[in-house]
Every structure is written in structure tokens, then in C-alpha cells.
Design a protein around this motif. Sequence first.
Motif, PDB file in Angstrom:
ATOM      1  N   SER A   1      64.443  31.797  65.733  1.00 41.38           N
ATOM      2  CA  SER A   1      65.230  31.476  66.915  1.00 41.38           C
ATOM      3  C   SER A   1      66.002  32.681  67.420  1.00 41.38           C
ATOM      4  O   SER A   1      66.895  32.554  68.234  1.00 41.38           O
ATOM      5  CB  SER A   1      66.195  30.325  66.603  1.00 41.38           C
ATOM      6  N   ARG A   2      65.670  33.877  66.929  1.00 47.52           N
ATOM      7  CA  ARG A   2      66.329  35.075  67.416  1.00 47.52           C
ATOM      8  C   ARG A   2      65.826  35.444  68.811  1.00 47.52           C
ATOM      9  O   ARG A   2      64.679  35.190  69.162  1.00 47.52           O
ATOM     10  CB  ARG A   2      66.088  36.237  66.452  1.00 47.52           C
TER      11      ARG A   2
ATOM     12  N   TRP B   1      71.302  37.782  65.891  1.00 45.57           N
ATOM     13  CA  TRP B   1      71.231  36.816  64.805  1.00 45.57           C
ATOM     14  C   TRP B   1      70.768  35.460  65.326  1.00 45.57           C
ATOM     15  O   TRP B   1      71.000  35.116  66.479  1.00 45.57           O
ATOM     16  CB  TRP B   1      72.599  36.668  64.167  1.00 45.57           C
ATOM     17  N   PRO B   2      70.132  34.665  64.473  1.00 45.52           N
ATOM     18  CA  PRO B   2      69.614  33.362  64.923  1.00 45.52           C
ATOM     19  C   PRO B   2      70.755  32.429  65.329  1.00 45.52           C
ATOM     20  O   PRO B   2      71.839  32.450  64.747  1.00 45.52           O
ATOM     21  CB  PRO B   2      68.868  32.828  63.704  1.00 45.52           C
TER      22      PRO B   2
ATOM     23  N   LEU C   1      73.814  34.391  57.726  1.00 42.47           N
ATOM     24  CA  LEU C   1      73.957  34.229  59.167  1.00 42.47           C
ATOM     25  C   LEU C   1      73.131  35.264  59.922  1.00 42.47           C
ATOM     26  O   LEU C   1      72.766  35.049  61.075  1.00 42.47           O
ATOM     27  CB  LEU C   1      75.430  34.350  59.562  1.00 42.47           C
ATOM     28  N   ALA C   2      72.821  36.375  59.273  1.00 41.70           N
ATOM     29  CA  ALA C   2      72.056  37.431  59.932  1.00 41.70           C
ATOM     30  C   ALA C   2      70.587  37.084  60.072  1.00 41.70           C
ATOM     31  O   ALA C   2      69.937  37.485  61.038  1.00 41.70           O
ATOM     32  CB  ALA C   2      72.206  38.733  59.158  1.00 41.70           C
ATOM     33  N   THR C   3      70.046  36.322  59.109  1.00 40.43           N
ATOM     34  CA  THR C   3      68.625  36.012  59.137  1.00 40.43           C
ATOM     35  C   THR C   3      68.327  34.519  59.209  1.00 40.43           C
ATOM     36  O   THR C   3      67.227  34.128  59.611  1.00 40.43           O
ATOM     37  CB  THR C   3      67.931  36.561  57.877  1.00 40.43           C
ATOM     38  N   GLY C   4      69.252  33.694  58.787  1.00 38.29           N
ATOM     39  CA  GLY C   4      69.024  32.258  58.722  1.00 38.29           C
ATOM     40  C   GLY C   4      68.374  31.801  57.439  1.00 38.29           C
ATOM     41  O   GLY C   4      68.257  30.602  57.187  1.00 38.29           O
TER      42      GLY C   4
ATOM     43  N   ALA D   1      74.400  27.353  65.936  1.00 37.79           N
ATOM     44  CA  ALA D   1      75.511  28.232  66.314  1.00 37.79           C
ATOM     45  C   ALA D   1      75.683  28.204  67.821  1.00 37.79           C
ATOM     46  O   ALA D   1      74.702  28.231  68.563  1.00 37.79           O
ATOM     47  CB  ALA D   1      75.254  29.655  65.848  1.00 37.79           C
ATOM     48  N   VAL D   2      76.935  28.140  68.252  1.00 36.13           N
ATOM     49  CA  VAL D   2      77.261  28.163  69.685  1.00 36.13           C
ATOM     50  C   VAL D   2      78.390  29.155  69.909  1.00 36.13           C
ATOM     51  O   VAL D   2      79.166  29.432  68.977  1.00 36.13           O
ATOM     52  CB  VAL D   2      77.675  26.767  70.191  1.00 36.13           C
TER      53      VAL D   2
END
Length: 320
Positions: A31-32, A38-39, A76-79, A316-317
Motif C-alpha cells: 500500500s506504499r 511508509w504504508p 511502521l516503515a514496512t508494515g 494509518a490516517v
Amino acid sequence: MHRSFARRSFLAAGAAVSAGLATGTARAADSRTESGSWPTGFPLPGGFQPEGIAIGGAPYAYFGSLAGGDLYRASLATGAGAVVPSGLGAAHPTAGLKINDHGRLYLAGAASREIRVASVRGGRLRIERTYVVGSEGTMVNDVVLTPGAAWFTDSYKAQLYGVALGARGEPGQSWTLPLAGEWEQGPDFTANGIARTPDGRGLIVVNTVAGGGSLMRVEPRTGVARAVDLGGATVPNGDGILLLGRILYVAQQWQNAIDVFRLDAAGTRGVAVGRITDPRFRIPTTIAAYRDRLYLPNARFDVEAPTPETDYDAVAVPRL
């Protein structure tokens, strides 16, 4: 007596734990964006039944499971992430959780009546201390960390639980704080999320009953509660809350939204300043922040009988 959606959701989750929990590693969703950021969403293990989330100073999120108490740690950087086994089993679920600057996790044990303090070492969850609080029917739901104590809500009893914190965030004595003043305890699920006031002198607790859903400011020394004046706004589906400066984010789970309020320093008044919605929300329950984003697990409480194949995720929003 009308049972609230929140209570039915927790009961459904408890009834489904016998279905088992997948303990594999979930691959990151692609989803990046094209810019390589980040995703903005990533999967959680099938059947995990997430409820709480905690993010500390490092870019990793911890999610607690209602179906067995395990934690899931995601980058959080890759999921990408993996289950951190605890070995506690279905009788020891994890609802809300927070992590301190020293890597200790404070876990709300839902219907187990447990408060657990843990650390993650060698890829496993090590329980340092366990408290059993309340009485029959207690549900330890959510937690906030202050400089001197960890505070936990009980969704079925008009009381909070405190655990003293040492200089390095180590747990000490626990106690029970009865709620008084304007606190209205319903016949069913009542207290939910908890946060500090902006000045740090009080606590803010979601009350799903009073005023059709409200925020209550609680004096931590006496337990006296007063309704926060929100100018007529209500939080009927209020779950986890997160305070950043004077901005309070409230997850309105069944509305698939985050309502945003600006509070005064004492936390006695608030003004609605916005609402965050996203088509990916599937009953988000709790909120954690990292940099300019809010992260939420989708609890999917509308699934009455989750199975080990039921899919769960986190999204994430942007912060307001």
C-alpha cells in the motif's frame, strides 16, 4: 435493559476465542505510494481479533489480541510484522495497552481482571508482573501512562485502577479508585478509553452512558468526576482516546470515524474541530500516533463469530 454494541462486541470476541488464533507472520500489504512512503495500511494475522495499539519512540506498533492475549509487533516503515507469543491462552485476552520509554508494556486484561506488565525480549513476551483487580464482572479495558502511575478503566464497575510507576517506569503498588461526583454508571458497559488532561493534573474517561455518550474529567486523588463541556457534542460510540497537546482524538468505533476536540488546559471544556473518516475503517477501536500519522486497528466487532481465517488489519490516517 438494552445491551450496548460495545458489550456485545466483547462478549462475541470472548465466545470466539475457542476458534483459535493464527500465530504466523503477516506480509506487508503493498500500500506504499509511488514516492516510496511508509504504508498507510497493513494486515494483521488472520483471527487475531485486535483491540488495542501502542507505539513508543521507535517506529513499531504493538497490537493486543482479544483471542488469546498475544501481541503482534509491526514495523511502521514496512508494515511487516510477527506475533510475539505470550503463552497465556484464551483466558488471558489483551485489550488496551501502552508502552513506556523503557520498553515496558502495560496491558489491560479485559474479562481476565488482569493488569499485566511485560517486556519483549528475544522475540517473546516476558511477563514481569501481574495484578488481579476488581471483582466478578470486572473488565479491564484501557490504560494511560502518567509520570507517576498507570491508570486503567473498568467497563463494568464505577472505578479505576492505578499502578504506581517508579523512576524507570517499573510497576509498584496497585490500588482501586472509586468514581464519584457526576459519574453515571449504567447497567451495562460504561467506561472505555482514558487519557490525561492537557495540564497533566487530571484524567479524561469516556462514559458511554452519561449524556448519551460523554467525556468525564476525573480527579485522580478523589475519583470525583465532572462532565467535560463539549458544547453539545456527544461520543456515543467513544472507545480509545488519544491526547496530543490540547487535541483529543476519540475513536467512534461503530461510526467508523475519529472525532477531534480541542480542550482547555484543565480538560474541563472542549470544542469539536473536525472529524476524520476513511473508507478503510472497519470499526476502529483505539488510536496511537507516530510523527504526522494516526494508526488504528480495525476490530471488526460486526463479525459475530470470528474464525482463524477472519481478516484483520490496521490503517494509518493523517493527523489534523
